[in-house]
Design an enzyme around this catalytic site. Structure first.
Site, short mmCIF file in Angstrom:
data_model
loop_
_atom_site.label_atom_id
_atom_site.label_comp_id
_atom_site.label_asym_id
_atom_site.label_seq_id
_atom_site.Cartn_x
_atom_site.Cartn_y
_atom_site.Cartn_z
CB CYS A 55 -3.73 7.41 -20.90
SG CYS A 55 -4.04 6.84 -19.27
CB CYS A 98 -4.48 1.04 -32.31
SG CYS A 98 -6.20 0.82 -31.79
CB CYS A 115 -0.34 -0.08 -18.58
SG CYS A 115 -1.31 0.55 -19.93
CB CYS A 117 -5.28 7.62 -29.06
SG CYS A 117 -4.23 6.27 -28.50
CD GLU A 122 6.11 2.96 -25.91
OE1 GLU A 122 7.21 3.51 -26.06
OE2 GLU A 122 5.07 3.60 -25.72
CG ASN A 164 -1.56 11.97 -20.45
OD1 ASN A 164 -1.22 12.71 -19.54
ND2 ASN A 164 -2.21 10.83 -20.24
CB CYS A 221 -9.26 7.23 -30.60
SG CYS A 221 -10.27 5.73 -30.44
N1 SAH Z 1 -8.24 0.58 -27.23
C1 SAH Z 1 -8.59 0.40 -25.84
C2 SAH Z 1 -7.37 0.26 -24.98
C3 SAH Z 1 -6.50 1.51 -24.89
S1 SAH Z 1 -6.71 2.07 -23.27
C4 SAH Z 1 -9.50 1.53 -25.41
O1 SAH Z 1 -9.75 2.43 -26.21
O2 SAH Z 1 -10.03 1.49 -24.31
C5 SAH Z 1 -6.03 3.57 -23.20
C6 SAH Z 1 -6.93 4.59 -22.53
O3 SAH Z 1 -6.29 5.86 -22.63
C7 SAH Z 1 -8.26 4.74 -23.27
O4 SAH Z 1 -9.30 5.08 -22.41
C8 SAH Z 1 -7.93 5.85 -24.19
O5 SAH Z 1 -9.09 6.45 -24.68
C9 SAH Z 1 -7.12 6.76 -23.31
N2 SAH Z 1 -6.30 7.70 -24.05
C10 SAH Z 1 -5.87 7.61 -25.32
N3 SAH Z 1 -5.14 8.67 -25.67
C11 SAH Z 1 -5.08 9.46 -24.59
C12 SAH Z 1 -4.42 10.70 -24.32
N4 SAH Z 1 -3.68 11.32 -25.24
N5 SAH Z 1 -4.56 11.23 -23.09
C13 SAH Z 1 -5.27 10.56 -22.15
N6 SAH Z 1 -5.90 9.40 -22.34
C14 SAH Z 1 -5.80 8.86 -23.56
#
Ligand code: SAH
Length: 369
Positions: free
Chosen positions: A341, A113, A106, A120, A93, A298, A117
């Site tokens: 995100c 991945c 983005c 996510c 995406e 989100n 986390c």
């Molecule tokens: N792996 C990298 C790149 C992904 S960036 C990283 O962790 O930075 C995506 C961003 O969105 C990261 O800061 C991640 O922590 C955040 N993110 C992931 N899931 C999310 C969610 N459900 N709601 C809001 N932010 C989220």
């Protein structure tokens, strides 16, 4: 088996090496980069400043492997999300976020991945593979063309790129660095170094390498101010704890550059959003050239978390601001198309079978309640 060289895989030094191997002058590399990335021409026959013979040679040994749209969704707020199909059939995406004075793309760095986390949704999908340089820069190539076709904005529609799509960019180090160099190369996309941002969950050794080889801006997904909580939310913290992460952040930009690291902090109700944790965060960031970006969580299907209340986010923001750290709350964009995100999922063959496990575990949990 496709044996042709994919010219999308070549950054400027690689393109120069390619033409040197063909016994061609180095200005050919510059011509090719411009044809492909600036004029969007991938058909060698149209490249009028190359000799007929060279065009034929290129057709024989090289090609430009394009990504094709499998889905294209536009949000009510103008955010646009594409599901892009790679030549191997996997889908990733890419999201475009228009704002008043800028447009941010983005970009994904991996199919899925490997990190897990807990908040996510990409994590729930498991992992398939690293994207090639061509598959990363191909997202920018695709978006530039798609946007100019639909709104006539030409290439000015994209002013910023963030490596914040699917994947952990520092676990695909070489390809991400090469693709970012094309984003910043005047012969390709010509973005300013402050407008290309790599976001990492904190792969500390690669952060040091990055500081040596790239001028891109750095964002760090922090999400918690102490190891105990961060170990739960961002499990890679068990390998690279906060003391090491913060040390890497402190040394990332030279003090003369006056550049700052952006810390991302997703706001999870009753998990990491208390005033005490805000104060702990202020202490953690003392002496770090830092900006803070609070991200409202989100939600996605079957998640255990909720987003913090607006008041709680404001209170958290004020505590941090009082310490002098510039703090913003990220506006959630593209939520109605799952383009926000942590909502990017793609469509691929999960080699880790994590998706299967996630669904099985969640179903068991649901039966209990
Ligand atoms: N792996 C990298 C790149 C992904 S960036 C990283 O962790 O930075 C995506 C961003 O969105 C990261 O800061 C991640 O922590 C955040 N993110 C992931 N899931 C999310 C969610 N459900 N709601 C809001 N932010 C989220």
């Amino acid at each position: 088996m496709n044996e042709k060289i994919n010219l999308f895989d070549l950054d400027r030094p690689a393109m120069e090496a390619f033409f040197a191997a063909q016994k061609q002058p180095s200005y050919r590399a510059r011509q090719l980069l411009q044809w492909v990335h600036q004029y969007g021409v991938t058909d060698f026959n149209v490249m009028s400043n190359l000799s007929k013979e060279l065009r034929q040679k290129l057709s024989d040994i090289a090609e430009c492997r394009l990504l094709t749209p499998a889905m294209d969704k536009v949000s009510s707020d103008g955010t646009r999300k594409w599901l892009l199909r790679l030549q191997d059939g996997n889908c990733i995406e890419t999201v475009y976020i228009p704002e008043k004075n800028r447009g941010t793309l983005c970009v994904s760095s991996q199919v899925g991945c490997m990190l897990n986390c807990t908040f996510c949704s990409t994590a729930t999908q498991g992992f398939s593979k690293n994207l090639s340089v061509g598959e990363i820069i191909g997202q920018v190539f695709f978006a530039v063309r798609a946007l100019s076709a639909s709104n006539g904005h030409h290439d000015k529609a994209i002013t910023n790129v963030v490596m914040m799509g699917m994947g952990e960019p520092l676990l695909n180090f070489d390809n991400v660095v090469s693709a970012m160099s094309l984003m910043m190369d005047d012969l390709a996309y010509g973005l300013a170094k402050r407008r290309v941002t790599l976001s990492t969950s904190g792969v500390v050794p690669q952060m040091y390498r990055l500081a040596e080889v790239s001028d891109a801006a750095l964002a760090v997904s922090l999400h918690a101010p102490n190891d105990e909580l961060r170990n739960q939310l961002v499990p890679i913290n068990k390998k690279y704890p906060l003391s090491e992460l913060i040390a890497a952040c402190k040394s990332h930009f030279s003090p003369e550059s006056k550049r700052k690291v952006t810390f991302e902090y997703v706001m999870l109700k009753d998990v990491n959003d208390s005033p005490q944790l805000a104060k702990q965060l202020v202490r953690l960031l003392e002496g770090v050239p830092a900006k803070l970006n609070l991200i409202p969580f989100n939600p996605f299907p079957k998640t255990q978390y909720q987003c913090s209340d607006e008041d709680t986010i404001q209170r958290f923001k004020e505590i941090v601001m009082r310490s002098g750290i510039q703090t913003t709350v990220r506006k959630t964009r593209g939520e109605d198309i799952d383009g926000a995100c942590g909502q990017l999922v793609g469509d691929f063959n999960d080699k880790t079978r994590r998706k299967e496990r996630f669904l099985r575990e969640k179903i068991v949990v649901n039966r209990d309640v």
